[in-house]
Design a protein around this motif. Structure first.
Motif, PDB file in Angstrom:
ATOM      1  N   MET A 130       0.837  -1.189   0.000  1.00 33.48           N
ATOM      2  CA  MET A 130       0.000   0.000   0.000  1.00 33.48           C
ATOM      3  C   MET A 130       0.880   1.249   0.000  1.00 33.48           C
ATOM      4  N   THR A 131       0.391   2.318  -0.596  1.00 31.02           N
ATOM      5  CA  THR A 131       1.121   3.578  -0.581  1.00 31.02           C
ATOM      6  C   THR A 131       0.292   4.615   0.144  1.00 31.02           C
ATOM      7  N   ALA A 132       0.944   5.545   0.803  1.00 23.32           N
ATOM      8  CA  ALA A 132       0.252   6.577   1.567  1.00 23.32           C
ATOM      9  C   ALA A 132       0.669   7.946   1.078  1.00 23.32           C
ATOM     10  N   LYS A 133      -0.222   8.904   1.202  1.00 25.83           N
ATOM     11  CA  LYS A 133       0.099  10.277   0.856  1.00 25.83           C
ATOM     12  C   LYS A 133       1.111  10.831   1.853  1.00 25.83           C
ATOM     13  N   PRO A 134       1.898  11.815   1.459  1.00 26.68           N
ATOM     14  CA  PRO A 134       2.868  12.401   2.380  1.00 26.68           C
ATOM     15  C   PRO A 134       2.183  13.131   3.518  1.00 26.68           C
ATOM     16  N   ASN A 135       2.919  13.314   4.589  1.00 31.60           N
ATOM     17  CA  ASN A 135       2.397  14.044   5.749  1.00 31.60           C
ATOM     18  C   ASN A 135       2.154  15.507   5.391  1.00 31.60           C
ATOM     19  N   GLY A 136       1.404  16.176   6.231  1.00 30.47           N
ATOM     20  CA  GLY A 136       1.137  17.587   6.024  1.00 30.47           C
ATOM     21  C   GLY A 136      -0.218  17.870   5.433  1.00 30.47           C
ATOM     22  N   LEU A 137      -0.951  16.843   5.028  1.00 32.26           N
ATOM     23  CA  LEU A 137      -2.287  17.046   4.492  1.00 32.26           C
ATOM     24  C   LEU A 137      -3.285  17.272   5.618  1.00 32.26           C
ATOM     25  N   GLN A 138      -4.350  17.978   5.325  1.00 29.86           N
ATOM     26  CA  GLN A 138      -5.372  18.245   6.323  1.00 29.86           C
ATOM     27  C   GLN A 138      -6.181  16.980   6.607  1.00 29.86           C
ATOM     28  N   PRO A 139      -6.723  16.862   7.837  1.00 29.41           N
ATOM     29  CA  PRO A 139      -7.499  15.666   8.194  1.00 29.41           C
ATOM     30  C   PRO A 139      -8.625  15.355   7.226  1.00 29.41           C
ATOM     31  N   ARG A 140      -9.286  16.378   6.717  1.00 30.89           N
ATOM     32  CA  ARG A 140     -10.379  16.169   5.765  1.00 30.89           C
ATOM     33  C   ARG A 140      -9.886  15.412   4.533  1.00 30.89           C
ATOM     34  N   THR A 141      -8.697  15.767   4.062  1.00 27.40           N
ATOM     35  CA  THR A 141      -8.115  15.106   2.897  1.00 27.40           C
ATOM     36  C   THR A 141      -7.710  13.680   3.224  1.00 27.40           C
ATOM     37  N   LEU A 142      -7.084  13.491   4.382  1.00 32.09           N
ATOM     38  CA  LEU A 142      -6.674  12.153   4.801  1.00 32.09           C
ATOM     39  C   LEU A 142      -7.874  11.222   4.919  1.00 32.09           C
ATOM     40  N   ALA A 143      -8.971  11.736   5.462  1.00 29.53           N
ATOM     41  CA  ALA A 143     -10.169  10.920   5.619  1.00 29.53           C
ATOM     42  C   ALA A 143     -10.782  10.586   4.268  1.00 29.53           C
ATOM     43  N   ALA A 144     -10.934  11.580   3.411  1.00 27.68           N
ATOM     44  CA  ALA A 144     -11.589  11.379   2.116  1.00 27.68           C
ATOM     45  C   ALA A 144     -10.855  10.346   1.266  1.00 27.68           C
ATOM     46  N   GLN A 145      -9.527  10.316   1.365  1.00 31.91           N
ATOM     47  CA  GLN A 145      -8.739   9.385   0.560  1.00 31.91           C
ATOM     48  C   GLN A 145      -8.288   8.155   1.345  1.00 31.91           C
ATOM     49  N   ALA A 146      -8.767   8.015   2.594  1.00 35.08           N
ATOM     50  CA  ALA A 146      -8.327   6.893   3.440  1.00 35.08           C
ATOM     51  C   ALA A 146      -6.808   6.776   3.422  1.00 35.08           C
TER      52      ALA A 146
END
Length: 385
Positions: free
Chosen positions: A1-17
């Motif tokens: 699995m790949t994850a987005k880099p840190n620094g994103l807002q919680p709303r973005t992290l949640a929307a993209q799991a």
């Protein structure tokens, strides 16, 4: 699995799991891992990290990672229910531990602390946690091991000062745990305010669709106590099933848009109902008239949640009759789903409930505010005719 880099807002992290994609097909929705057992390495080790389905599961891990990111904690655990999550914290305490808990709180946990926890040697003092002096007086240094908060509290929606009570707990050598089910990570992050553990009845807002029973815990530190909580989940078989974890993660992807809309609607309804001729009081922390409104405004960033209660002026029978006459609101237990629910809490909680008998608890869903108000207005007037 790949994850987005840190620094994103919680709303973005949640929307993209967290931005995961399935490695083989590159699907944007992660698969459900249902395996209960795993192949050992030739030398009998488990280098892939999976041994058996009772303590661990890949779908569960993914769900936990999303929740940990939302609460800004290093680790999370998801369990089979909110009660499983809450009791796991208590069962991780040493024998004979003293607990301080709110007088007004989720009735099932209150009942368990009063009647079941004593069999394990735990004692609980119930206090008004909106009163810092009362909390400080109830805490016994060296003996009190857990201060449990619920804020806003169900069903009176009082607000407790997480930062101040965390300091009181820590000064006495106790853990501070916060049931933040109603506030959700969208409006309050208890770990950032000093709490050690945040708990959610994930059945409610985190899932948001009334189709999963689940509980969740997130820790501020991965320490010895957290290891004990993790062991309780494993040894008591409390892990959430993979399909339920998948549905919970699906719900969290829309968490922000749902609860922001529900909080906005709840505030609008509270403003309408506070002037209603048949309503004696509206209990909602977003109202300026609420006793802890200033604290709520400081502690709940961006909204005050989708829960409120009303006290019917004519008393218990009129309250029961109002609930019986609604058509759009659903007479049902639970909260946090997309459908609006109404419930006469005192009759549900039974003898010993601190809930006033004239109180109706309202969980505001995603329907149009004008439709919800028209329905309860009609029911209130008919019940008082």
């Amino acid at each position: 699995m790949t994850a987005k880099p840190n620094g994103l807002q919680p709303r973005t992290l949640a929307a993209q799991a967290l931005g995961w994609e399935e490695s083989e097909t590159h699907a944007v929705v992660t698969p459900i891992h249902v395996a209960t057992t795993f192949i050992r390495d030739p030398d009998n080790q488990y280098r892939n990290g999976f041994v058996y389905g009772r303590p661990d599961n890949q779908t569960v891990r993914q769900c936990e990672a999303v929740l940990a990111a939302l609460e800004e904690g290093p680790e999370a655990l998801v369990l089979g229910s909110g009660m499983s999550a809450a009791t796991a914290v208590v069962m991780a305490l040493p024998a004979g531990a003293h607990i301080v808990a709110p007088t007004v709180m989720y009735w099932a946990l209150r009942n368990w602390l009063m009647n079941d926890a004593v069999a394990y040697g735990y004692t609980t003092s119930f206090v008004d946690t909106t009163d810092l002096a009362a909390v400080k007086a109830a805490v016994v240094p060296g003996k009190t091991k857990l201060v449990w908060l619920e804020t806003p509290s169900n069903p009176l929606w009082t607000v407790s000062d997480i930062a101040a009570i965390s300091e009181i707990a820590h000064a006495a050598g106790a853990v501070c745990a916060v049931d933040s089910t109603v506030a959700t990570p969208v409006f309050t992050r208890p770990l950032a305010l000093g709490a050690d553990i945040v708990m959610h009845a994930a059945t409610k807002y985190l899932n948001g669709h009334s189709d999963v029973v689940a509980g969740a815990l997130v820790t501020r530190e991965v320490n010895e106590f957290w290891a004990k909580v993790r062991r309780v989940r494993s040894m008591h078989g409390q892990i959430l099933g993979p399909f339920e974890a998948f549905l919970l993660m699906r719900g969290m992807r829309t968490l922000h848009v749902r609860v922001e809309a529900q909080a906005k609607a709840a505030l609008a309804l509270a403003e309408k109902l506070k002037g209603h001729a048949m309503v004696a009081d509206v209990l909602y922390p977003g109202l300026a008239s609420h006793p802890q409104h200033a604290l709520a405004a400081r502690q709940m960033q961006g909204g005050f949640g989708g829960m409120m209660s009303i006290r019917v002026k004519a008393g218990e029978q009129a309250a029961v009759s109002t609930a019986a006459r609604v058509e759009l609101w659903k007479r049902a237990t639970s909260l946090g789903g997309v459908e609006s629910l109404i419930e006469h809490r005192a009759s549900i909680e039974g003898a010993g409930s601190p809930c006033p008998t004239d109180l109706l608890r309202l969980s505001v869903g995603l329907e149009a505010v004008d439709d919800l108000y028209a329905d309860i207005d009609r029911a209130l007037r008919a019940a008082n005719a």
